[in-house]
Design a protein around this motif. Structure first.
Motif, mmCIF file in Angstrom:
data_model
loop_
_atom_site.group_PDB
_atom_site.id
_atom_site.type_symbol
_atom_site.label_atom_id
_atom_site.label_comp_id
_atom_site.label_asym_id
_atom_site.label_seq_id
_atom_site.Cartn_x
_atom_site.Cartn_y
_atom_site.Cartn_z
ATOM 1 N N ASN A 307 0.682 -1.227 0.004
ATOM 2 C CA ASN A 307 0.142 -0.080 -0.015
ATOM 3 C C ASN A 307 0.885 1.240 0.016
ATOM 4 N N GLY A 308 1.907 1.039 -0.242
ATOM 5 C CA GLY A 308 3.081 2.316 -0.542
ATOM 6 C C GLY A 308 3.582 2.549 0.960
ATOM 7 N N GLY A 408 5.016 -4.512 9.249
ATOM 8 C CA GLY A 408 4.788 -4.189 7.562
ATOM 9 C C GLY A 408 5.717 -5.075 6.660
ATOM 10 N N SER A 409 5.020 -5.740 5.869
ATOM 11 C CA SER A 409 5.747 -6.668 4.958
ATOM 12 C C SER A 409 6.852 -6.106 4.037
ATOM 13 N N GLY A 413 12.362 -4.433 2.410
ATOM 14 C CA GLY A 413 12.976 -4.210 1.018
ATOM 15 C C GLY A 413 13.191 -2.533 0.951
ATOM 16 N N THR A 414 12.768 -1.946 2.348
ATOM 17 C CA THR A 414 12.861 -0.479 2.317
ATOM 18 C C THR A 414 14.001 0.101 3.037
ATOM 19 N N PRO A 415 14.919 0.795 2.541
ATOM 20 C CA PRO A 415 16.074 1.123 3.629
ATOM 21 C C PRO A 415 15.528 2.228 4.509
ATOM 22 N N HIS A 461 3.683 6.777 14.885
ATOM 23 C CA HIS A 461 2.651 6.797 14.073
ATOM 24 C C HIS A 461 2.500 7.766 12.935
ATOM 25 N N LYS A 462 3.153 9.043 13.620
ATOM 26 C CA LYS A 462 3.105 10.162 12.662
ATOM 27 C C LYS A 462 4.336 9.829 11.938
ATOM 28 N N GLU A 463 5.581 9.721 12.388
ATOM 29 C CA GLU A 463 6.662 9.604 11.910
ATOM 30 C C GLU A 463 6.322 8.935 10.432
ATOM 31 N N PHE A 464 5.773 7.827 10.416
ATOM 32 C CA PHE A 464 5.670 6.684 9.378
ATOM 33 C C PHE A 464 4.607 7.087 8.564
ATOM 34 N N GLY A 465 3.991 8.325 8.869
ATOM 35 C CA GLY A 465 2.857 8.909 7.849
ATOM 36 C C GLY A 465 1.583 8.213 8.142
ATOM 37 N N LEU A 466 1.555 7.448 9.226
ATOM 38 C CA LEU A 466 0.229 6.536 9.246
ATOM 39 C C LEU A 466 -0.921 7.601 9.584
#
Ligand code: ADP
Ligand code: ASP
Ligand code: MG
Length: 470
Positions: A307-308, A408-409, A413-415, A461-466
């Protein structure tokens, strides 16, 4: 399709909710589906029952007496509006009354003996579901949806671990199919008690708090359902606990692994074991809102979706203790790690997290606070000689901590995920006590002090844009 639906405490807890159940079940029936439902106790009832039993052990029977009045009143008022002053209602209330008599008699016995066994606690704890079932079945039948109450002690066969029983798959499948198929063939809706099961010799057990979710997936697996729907009071699994962060949003899709991590680390919306039976048979699970039935909620299937977002959700499990075994002897003494793990295993505690310092100077375990004394004792006993000889400094239990899980799956792959994570916590001066990469690759878990927990969840929560919708 064959669909198992579970309605939680709030979903059976008021007139408005019970009306929604009727609407929802009717809609699925009209669409041609075969429907089975699993119900919880009316909200608050299980707490009242368990609290009364514990008080009775301490010599207080008055709490049970008052709980009885409160519970009777809940059922009486819900049924009055939905069934009117009818013989059907009288019958439901008579059944509730029989169970309340049983409740008071059990509490009396506990007070006299001064002892509350786990087995007795399971009998008492499960009474709420047994009261809810005849009520829901009568209401559905009254509104032209023929239904039949079924006690899950006839369906779910478990081991003897009272308070957290584990289902026996084969037996449960046989019993469930035999009992439920005739009801379905007759075109009726089976209304099944959540939360409870029984051992092979018929002794009632419970599946742990919040266990009705687990009941639904166990039954779903047993009768080869096409879907399991968990109807609750929020519109799906949210990015975090909405009681901590009101800006939390529903997540449209999660994989079995992702929800497995979230529920294991405390997301109350699903029982920690509930996803397992569904995952085994690849049964899709949906988390839906009884009060907003058209919301798509969360769909849970095998494959993770993108989901990006690297981090999809954050959760925190509270009231934990961290137990550390520390000292230079951790490196030097052969077999010490094995002995440490065996001792912890034998203490029967549920270990949430294990972390070993890379220097091998310490191993620590996170266990529920109430189980910490038994683990510490077991370790001290096992390691007494080493501690005496000062090969080990100590076995120590650190006060109240929480395990924070970032799930999060796509994290793999996300550095930069860990950079963001630790950077944000560092800036906020939140001390990370221990770290573990979860059992699956879609989770990083951290131990922090309980007093930092809510602040950390809000921050991340905020830091990861949720806080933005998907
Ligand atoms: P039910 O009685 O329907 O089983 P629960 O109270 O057991 O409902 O679970 C639903 C509640 O879980 C929600 O009302 C919410 O407060 C809480 N919750 C905690 N974490 C989450 C999350 N990540 N997503 C959704 N709900 C959550
Ligand atoms: N009524 C039980 C509890 O409160 C089970 C459930 O609601 O799922 O724990
Ligand atoms: Mg629940």
């Amino acid at each position: 399709m064959r669909i198992v639906m579970k309605f939680g405490g709030t979903s059976v807890g008021s007139v408005a909710a019970l009306q929604k159940i009727v609407e929802i079940v009717q809609r699925y029936k009209t669409d041609g589906h075969e429907v089975l439902i699993v119900v919880s106790a009316m909200s608050g009832v299980t707490n009242l029952l368990l609290d009364s039993a514990r008080k009775a052990e301490q010599g207080d029977e008055e709490t049970a007496h008052q709980a009885r009045q409160t519970i009777a009143e809940k059922h009486a008022s819900a049924t009055l509006e939905l069934l009117g002053d009818t013989p059907v209602r009288d019958e439901v209330l008579a059944q509730v009354n029989v169970l309340l008599n049983e409740f008071e008699a059990l509490c009396h016995g506990i007070r006299v003996l001064g002892e509350l066994t786990p087995r007795a606690l399971d009998v008492i704890g499960g009474l709420g579901e047994r009261m809810s079932v005849p009520q829901v079945a009568a209401i559905l039948s009254h509104y032209d949806t023929p239904a039949q109450g079924v006690n899950a002690t006839r369906l779910i066969v478990t081991d003897r671990r009272f308070g957290a029983a584990v289902p026996l798959i084969e037996e449960t499948a046989t019993h469930s199919q035999t009992a439920l198929q005739p009801i379905l063939t007759a075109g009726q809706v089976p209304v099944i008690t959540g939360f409870i099961g029984a051992t092979q010799d018929g002794i009632q057990t419970t599946l742990g708090r919040g266990g009705s979710d687990y009941s639904a997936t166990i039954i779903g697996r047993a009768i080869k359902a096409d879907e399991v729907l968990i109807w609750t009071d929020v519109s799906g699994v949210m990015t975090t606990d909405p009681r901590i962060v009101p800006e939390a949003h529903p997540i449209s899709h999660l994989s079995y692994s992702e929800i497995g991590e979230l529920s294991f680390f405390g997301a109350k919306v699903l029982h920690s074991q509930a996803i397992r039976p569904a995952r085994r048979e690849n049964i899709p699970v949906r988390i839906l809102n009884t009060f907003e039935p058209d919301h798509l909620g969360t769909l849970i299937t095998a494959k993770a979706s993108d989901n990006g977002r690297a981090v999809k959700a954050i959760t925190a499990i509270k009231d934990m203790n961290l137990i550390a075994v520390q000292g230079p002897g951790m490196v030097g003494i052969p077999g010490i790690a094995g002995r440490v793990f065996t001792a912890v295993g034998q203490s029967q505690a549920s270990v949430l997290m294990i972390s070993q310092a890379s220097s091998e100077q310490s191993i620590c375990f996170v266990v529920p606070k109430n189980q910490a004394p038994q683990v510490t004792e077991a370790l001290k006993e096992e390691l007494s000689r080493e501690v005496e000889r000062r090969d080990l400094e100590h076995v120590q239990s650190h006060g109240e901590v929480v395990v924070l899980a970032v799930v999060g799956s796509q994290m793999q792959g996300t550095p930069g995920v860990s950079g963001t994570l630790f950077g944000a916590l560092g800036q906020a001066k939140i001390n990370v006590i221990a770290i573990a990469q979860g059992s699956s690759e879609c989770n990083i878990s951290l131990v922090i002090r309980q007093t930092d927990a809510d602040r950390a969840v809000k921050l991340l929560h905020k830091e990861f844009g949720l806080d933005q919708p998907e």
